[in-house]
Design an enzyme around this catalytic site. Structure first.
Site, PDB file in Angstrom:
ATOM      1  CG  ASP A  24    -108.288 -65.243-114.855  1.00 18.41           C
ATOM      2  OD1 ASP A  24    -109.480 -65.415-114.554  1.00 18.41           O
ATOM      3  OD2 ASP A  24    -107.720 -64.139-114.813  1.00 18.41           O
TER       4      ASP A  24
ATOM      5  CG  ASP B 156    -104.977 -61.645-113.513  1.00 16.71           C
ATOM      6  OD1 ASP B 156    -105.292 -60.437-113.469  1.00 16.71           O
ATOM      7  OD2 ASP B 156    -105.799 -62.554-113.317  1.00 16.71           O
TER       8      ASP B 156
END
Length: 220
Positions: free
Chosen positions: A7, A169
């Site tokens: 990400d 996250d």
């Protein structure tokens, strides 16, 4: 090839300051002033532009879905014009990327940031060429937590989608990896780091120095 897919926002780089600034530019146009603050609202920033607008409007008792729709393009334009004023890569991130590549892993990015903005940011930070693939929110007809963007990022990096892992996250990243049937590694140093254990990822990442060993363990 085994692949490690990252990400972007809150995982490779702390982009919250520039995202909040773009949202506040919109709120100032509405006559509301700077509604969001850093670092208190950093976690909201990493949930996306529409989330920031909706959150700020609710905070000021001004929420209207039409207002979110009206100002979202303006937020993107403001962000495009000041995308790297406060953004920084997390310590050790690029050293870990290079260590993974040296160990034979393919490395790419799968983000829910629009692809053009992700590409612009990575180039501004001087790291775009380190990643073999970049799949953004609008690269495919679907976005995370649908697993297809993760699979596509692995394929474009020259890898086998079944032999990959996602470093992220958020619950979106955790759900993406679960939907894909592959491991997830969630960072603990982002704005939402304290909540990562509850998502029960295959591994938590406290510092990037540990990532190559984790990847070797999770993708035997």
């Amino acid at each position: 090839m085994r692949t490690v897919i990252f990400d972007l926002d809150g995982t490779l780089a702390d982009t919250s300051g520039d995202l909040l600034a773009a949202a506040n530019a919109c709120f100032r146009q509405m006559g509301l002033g700077d509604v969001l603050t850093h670092p208190q609202d950093a976690g909201i920033a990493l949930r996306g532009g529409r989330m920031m607008l909706g959150y700020g409007l609710r905070r000021t008792n001004q929420f209207n879905e039409a207002t979110v729709d009206e100002f979202y393009p303006l937020l993107l334009e403001a962000y495009r014009g000041a995308i790297d004023h406060h953004t920084a890569l997390y310590p050790g991130a690029m050293a870990a990327v290079e260590a993974l590549k040296a160990a034979g892993f393919g490395v790419g990015i799968c983000t829910n940031k629009p692809e053009a903005l992700a590409d612009q940011l990575l180039r501004s930070l001087g790291v775009r060429d380190a990643f073999a693939s970049l799949v953004g929110a609008d690269t495919l007809p679907v976005r995370k937590p649908d697993p297809e963007p993760l699979f596509e990022a692995a394929r474009r990096a020259g890898g086998d989608p079944a032999r990959t892992l996602l470093v992220g996250d958020s619950d979106t990243d955790r759900n993406t990896s679960a939907n894909a049937g592959v491991p997830s590694v969630l960072v603990t140093f982002g704005p939402a780091g304290g909540d990562m254990q509850a998502l029960r990822p295959e591994a938590l990442l406290d510092c990037y120095e540990d990532l190559p060993e984790i990847a070797e363990r999770l993708i035997a």
